[in-house]
Design a protein around this motif. Structure first.
Motif, mmCIF file in Angstrom:
data_model
loop_
_atom_site.group_PDB
_atom_site.id
_atom_site.type_symbol
_atom_site.label_atom_id
_atom_site.label_comp_id
_atom_site.label_asym_id
_atom_site.label_seq_id
_atom_site.Cartn_x
_atom_site.Cartn_y
_atom_site.Cartn_z
ATOM 1 N N ASP A 171 0.818 -1.219 0.000
ATOM 2 C CA ASP A 171 0.000 0.000 0.000
ATOM 3 C C ASP A 171 0.849 1.265 0.000
ATOM 4 O O ASP A 171 0.527 2.237 -0.691
ATOM 5 N N VAL A 172 1.906 1.284 0.788
ATOM 6 C CA VAL A 172 2.757 2.475 0.869
ATOM 7 C C VAL A 172 3.347 2.770 -0.509
ATOM 8 O O VAL A 172 3.352 3.922 -0.975
ATOM 9 N N PHE A 173 3.825 1.731 -1.170
ATOM 10 C CA PHE A 173 4.367 1.910 -2.513
ATOM 11 C C PHE A 173 3.276 2.312 -3.499
ATOM 12 O O PHE A 173 3.469 3.223 -4.322
ATOM 13 N N HIS A 174 2.138 1.652 -3.440
ATOM 14 C CA HIS A 174 1.055 1.879 -4.393
ATOM 15 C C HIS A 174 0.585 3.330 -4.381
ATOM 16 O O HIS A 174 0.368 3.939 -5.433
ATOM 17 N N LEU A 175 0.450 3.893 -3.186
ATOM 18 C CA LEU A 175 -0.001 5.274 -3.080
ATOM 19 C C LEU A 175 1.033 6.234 -3.661
ATOM 20 O O LEU A 175 0.683 7.172 -4.405
ATOM 21 N N PHE B 76 11.201 -8.855 -0.058
ATOM 22 C CA PHE B 76 10.509 -8.625 -1.327
ATOM 23 C C PHE B 76 10.273 -7.139 -1.622
ATOM 24 O O PHE B 76 9.799 -6.801 -2.703
ATOM 25 N N THR B 77 10.590 -6.262 -0.676
ATOM 26 C CA THR B 77 10.233 -4.850 -0.847
ATOM 27 C C THR B 77 11.096 -4.133 -1.890
ATOM 28 O O THR B 77 10.606 -3.236 -2.584
ATOM 29 N N ASP B 78 12.349 -4.491 -2.018
ATOM 30 C CA ASP B 78 13.235 -3.762 -2.930
ATOM 31 C C ASP B 78 12.811 -3.929 -4.391
ATOM 32 O O ASP B 78 13.052 -3.039 -5.214
ATOM 33 N N GLU B 79 12.158 -5.041 -4.719
ATOM 34 C CA GLU B 79 11.742 -5.272 -6.106
ATOM 35 C C GLU B 79 10.721 -4.241 -6.569
ATOM 36 O O GLU B 79 10.577 -3.989 -7.770
ATOM 37 N N LEU B 80 10.008 -3.629 -5.627
ATOM 38 C CA LEU B 80 9.029 -2.603 -5.979
ATOM 39 C C LEU B 80 9.664 -1.475 -6.789
ATOM 40 O O LEU B 80 8.991 -0.798 -7.570
ATOM 41 N N PHE B 81 10.960 -1.270 -6.622
ATOM 42 C CA PHE B 81 11.657 -0.143 -7.254
ATOM 43 C C PHE B 81 12.534 -0.580 -8.428
ATOM 44 O O PHE B 81 13.240 0.235 -9.005
ATOM 45 N N HIS B 82 12.446 -1.854 -8.770
ATOM 46 C CA HIS B 82 13.225 -2.367 -9.901
ATOM 47 C C HIS B 82 12.609 -1.873 -11.205
ATOM 48 O O HIS B 82 11.414 -2.003 -11.433
ATOM 49 N N GLY C 146 5.515 7.011 -17.817
ATOM 50 C CA GLY C 146 5.647 6.203 -16.613
ATOM 51 C C GLY C 146 6.351 6.929 -15.487
ATOM 52 O O GLY C 146 6.778 8.080 -15.623
ATOM 53 N N VAL C 147 6.477 6.219 -14.375
ATOM 54 C CA VAL C 147 7.065 6.779 -13.157
ATOM 55 C C VAL C 147 8.457 6.194 -12.929
ATOM 56 O O VAL C 147 8.669 4.990 -13.100
ATOM 57 N N ASP C 148 9.390 7.042 -12.540
ATOM 58 C CA ASP C 148 10.721 6.582 -12.142
ATOM 59 C C ASP C 148 10.624 6.131 -10.687
ATOM 60 O O ASP C 148 10.739 6.931 -9.764
ATOM 61 N N THR C 149 10.374 4.836 -10.486
ATOM 62 C CA THR C 149 10.132 4.333 -9.128
ATOM 63 C C THR C 149 11.366 4.418 -8.230
ATOM 64 O O THR C 149 11.229 4.420 -7.007
ATOM 65 N N VAL C 150 12.543 4.506 -8.832
ATOM 66 C CA VAL C 150 13.765 4.621 -8.027
ATOM 67 C C VAL C 150 13.702 5.867 -7.143
ATOM 68 O O VAL C 150 14.171 5.866 -6.003
ATOM 69 N N THR C 151 13.084 6.921 -7.653
ATOM 70 C CA THR C 151 12.997 8.172 -6.884
ATOM 71 C C THR C 151 12.026 8.067 -5.710
ATOM 72 O O THR C 151 11.993 8.950 -4.855
ATOM 73 N N LEU C 152 11.228 7.003 -5.670
ATOM 74 C CA LEU C 152 10.252 6.817 -4.584
ATOM 75 C C LEU C 152 10.835 6.031 -3.415
ATOM 76 O O LEU C 152 10.238 5.984 -2.337
ATOM 77 N N LYS C 153 11.985 5.439 -3.619
ATOM 78 C CA LYS C 153 12.537 4.478 -2.662
ATOM 79 C C LYS C 153 12.799 5.084 -1.286
ATOM 80 O O LYS C 153 12.400 4.516 -0.251
ATOM 81 N N GLU C 154 13.448 6.228 -1.242
ATOM 82 C CA GLU C 154 13.783 6.850 0.053
ATOM 83 C C GLU C 154 12.521 7.208 0.830
ATOM 84 O O GLU C 154 12.422 6.931 2.032
ATOM 85 N N LYS C 155 11.549 7.806 0.145
ATOM 86 C CA LYS C 155 10.305 8.191 0.800
ATOM 87 C C LYS C 155 9.545 6.958 1.286
ATOM 88 O O LYS C 155 8.930 6.961 2.358
ATOM 89 N N TYR C 156 9.598 5.894 0.504
ATOM 90 C CA TYR C 156 8.912 4.648 0.866
ATOM 91 C C TYR C 156 9.465 4.087 2.171
ATOM 92 O O TYR C 156 8.719 3.817 3.115
ATOM 93 N N TYR C 157 10.770 3.893 2.226
ATOM 94 C CA TYR C 157 11.351 3.276 3.417
ATOM 95 C C TYR C 157 11.237 4.186 4.639
ATOM 96 O O TYR C 157 11.137 3.702 5.772
ATOM 97 N N ARG D 142 8.625 6.132 5.294
ATOM 98 C CA ARG D 142 7.252 5.936 5.751
ATOM 99 C C ARG D 142 7.088 4.588 6.437
ATOM 100 O O ARG D 142 6.481 4.486 7.511
ATOM 101 N N VAL D 143 7.642 3.557 5.847
ATOM 102 C CA VAL D 143 7.539 2.216 6.418
ATOM 103 C C VAL D 143 8.207 2.154 7.787
ATOM 104 O O VAL D 143 7.649 1.605 8.749
ATOM 105 N N ARG D 144 9.392 2.729 7.897
ATOM 106 C CA ARG D 144 10.113 2.705 9.168
ATOM 107 C C ARG D 144 9.352 3.461 10.256
ATOM 108 O O ARG D 144 9.309 3.033 11.422
ATOM 109 N N GLU D 145 8.747 4.588 9.900
ATOM 110 C CA GLU D 145 7.975 5.367 10.878
ATOM 111 C C GLU D 145 6.839 4.544 11.471
ATOM 112 O O GLU D 145 6.618 4.545 12.680
ATOM 113 N N VAL D 146 6.122 3.841 10.620
ATOM 114 C CA VAL D 146 4.991 3.034 11.086
ATOM 115 C C VAL D 146 5.471 1.845 11.903
ATOM 116 O O VAL D 146 4.907 1.534 12.959
ATOM 117 N N LEU D 147 6.517 1.169 11.442
ATOM 118 C CA LEU D 147 7.033 0.017 12.181
ATOM 119 C C LEU D 147 7.550 0.419 13.556
ATOM 120 O O LEU D 147 7.338 -0.295 14.547
#
Length: 251
Positions: A104-108, A168-174, A188-199, A201-206
């Protein structure tokens, strides 16, 4: 750039929503309580609705009289481009929620960028889906916190899921070759640029959920290239059974 590049790019997004929607639909009637059961079922419907929009566009681009049903039910395993994360089985409720949260974090983040695509159809699908996926992220984030900071057993199950699914999370940015081509054409979207923001957000929630962030640097991938886990074949046998048992059946 060819239509085939765009089609393969769309598969990389739409196959995720199809497969995750299928996984959630398997839980219909099996939720821990009625409210959560209905919520998960509705989320499955949201994802399948988004999938239909993507596949209808693919059918339009392909121009070979394919339908959304052909695309969903008549491809073989290697032709699906979903990430490995979404095909992982429903081991237990904590596993389901963690898998959902990680996606979900990646999808949004993806849809927020895709809504600015120069392709009007993809931009429209993204804009329509953002409201649904925003709810999905709130739902899974809240449950991660409840499980992680809940009972000793719920914390144990949630941590077990985080530890197992993290790889499996790193593949989201492949980025595949098609992804890169479509991105360079501002579709399309350059998903590599989303990686820092993704992790972040994930770390904050965890951390709020009192769950430990895995330290592993080893990640697994292959799904976006059509190389799937052992679970994918079983999932497709269920998903495709009716269409293959009764070819050209009309409802």
């Amino acid at each position: 750039m060819k239509n085939e590049n765009i089609i393969q790019y769309i598969y990389g997004i739409a196959d995720n929503t199809l497969i995750l929607g299928q996984r959630l639909s398997e839980l219909c009637g099996h939720g821990p309580n009625l409210e959560t059961d209905i919520a998960l079922t509705n989320m499955a419907l949201d994802l399948l609705g988004q999938t239909r929009s993507y596949y209808q566009y693919v059918a339009q681009l392909s121009g070979d009289e394919k339908t959304e049903d052909d695309i969903a039910f008549l491809r073989i395993e290697r032709q699906y481009k979903n990430v490995l994360l979404v095909e992982q089985p429903n081991r237990h409720f904590g596993y389901v929620i963690t898998r959902q949260f990680f996606y979900d974090v990646f999808h949004l983040l993806l849809l927020q960028e895709l809504q600015d695509s120069t392709d009007e159809t993809l931009a429209a699908i993204a804009k329509k889906g953002i409201k649904e996926v925003s709810y999905h992220q709130r739902f899974s984030s809240d449950w991660i916190k409840r499980l992680g900071d809940g009972t000793e057993e719920s914390h144990k199950k949630a941590q077990e899921a985080v530890d197992d699914l993290w790889r499996f999370t790193d593949e989201l940015f492949h980025m595949t070759e098609d992804d890169t081509i479509v991105m360079q054409n501002e579709i399309g979207v350059d998903t590599v640029t989303l990686k820092e923001k993704y992790y972040q957000r994930v770390r904050e929630v965890l951390e709020e959920a009192t769950l430990s962030v895995p330290e592993t640097k080893w990640f697994q991938k292959g799904g976006k290239e059509g190389i799937h886990s052992e679970h994918m074949g079983y999932l497709l046998s269920d998903l495709q059974y009716m269409q293959r048992a009764y070819p050209n059946m009309k409802w």
